[in-house]
Design an enzyme around this catalytic site. Structure first.
Site, mmCIF file in Angstrom:
data_model
loop_
_atom_site.group_PDB
_atom_site.id
_atom_site.type_symbol
_atom_site.label_atom_id
_atom_site.label_comp_id
_atom_site.label_asym_id
_atom_site.label_seq_id
_atom_site.Cartn_x
_atom_site.Cartn_y
_atom_site.Cartn_z
ATOM 1 N N LEU A 159 0.317 -1.274 0.147
ATOM 2 C CA LEU A 159 0.091 -0.044 -0.017
ATOM 3 C C LEU A 159 0.754 1.229 -0.017
ATOM 4 O O LEU A 159 0.481 2.358 -0.577
ATOM 5 C CB LEU A 159 -1.089 -0.123 1.431
ATOM 6 N N TYR A 160 2.197 1.445 1.302
ATOM 7 C CA TYR A 160 3.009 2.545 1.002
ATOM 8 C C TYR A 160 3.249 2.847 -0.419
ATOM 9 O O TYR A 160 3.400 3.688 -1.036
ATOM 10 C CB TYR A 160 4.000 2.114 2.167
ATOM 11 N N ARG A 161 3.573 1.522 -1.128
ATOM 12 C CA ARG A 161 4.682 1.360 -2.123
ATOM 13 C C ARG A 161 3.633 2.556 -3.297
ATOM 14 O O ARG A 161 3.866 3.550 -4.230
ATOM 15 C CB ARG A 161 5.229 0.671 -2.729
#
Length: 195
Positions: A159-161
């Site tokens: 998700l963060y990527r």
């Protein structure tokens, strides 16, 4: 009677902002979600309670919860990072060590720190994490945002990527022991691509 219960149980979760007082009032429910998502070692929860309570007093504190039928199933919160905050100072020292003063200043001199983002395991995989973090970061005026997450290939890391965060530190262990973390960061605005 059973169909009404099912309809209520399957109601779509609502994401909404809460103020400091609302955050502190719901702290036990937030910690229950944290515990279900993170499975911390026994004895860690009283310290986590104190940390989250302290964070509520940090500059520009902001929090969001995901609720279904008045039950907290996810939450996120953050604040403006600055010197004197434990996580900020520890990460700054490590960024300085690997990249020098300019590198540390770029990432931490004007940053929004996402302290926590957790979704109860029973509610994961439905976009709540994305909704919580994008709500939390919407409209921020800081130059960068940073966070730490377990250094593993997890849905959270993916998700963060997908939001444009990159690894600033990997295999990083905070003082006091514990698992390896990755510190990730991005410049605002966040990416909107989905994976």
């Amino acid at each position: 009677m059973r169909p009404a219960f099912r309809a209520r149980r399957e109601a779509s979760p609502q994401i909404r902002e809460i103020d400091r007082r609302g955050f502190l009032r719901r702290l036990d429910a937030l910690l229950a979600t944290y515990e279900a998502a993170m499975l911390p070692p026994p004895g860690q929860m009283p310290g986590r309670h104190m940390i989250m309570e302290r964070h509520a007093g940090y500059p520009a504190f902001r929090a969001f919860i995901a609720e279904r039928s008045r039950s907290v199933i996810g939450f996120s919160y953050g604040f403006h990072g600055e010197s004197g905050q434990w996580w900020h100072d520890v990460v700054r020292a490590e960024l300085f060590k690997i990249g020098g003063e300019e590198h540390a200043r770029h990432w931490l001199d004007d940053t929004w720190e996402v302290a926590e983002l957790h979704v109860h395991p029973a509610a994961q995989g439905r976009g709540l994490g994305r909704g919580l973090i994008t709500s939390l970061c919407a409209g921020r005026t800081e130059r960068t945002m940073v966070l730490s997450t377990l250094d593993a290939q997890t849905p959270a890391r993916n998700l963060y990527r997908s939001l444009g965060l990159v690894d600033l530190l990997t295999d990083f262990r905070f003082p006091g022991g514990g698992p390896a973390y990755a510190v990730m960061g991005a410049e605002f605005p966040l990416s909107s691509r989905r994976e």
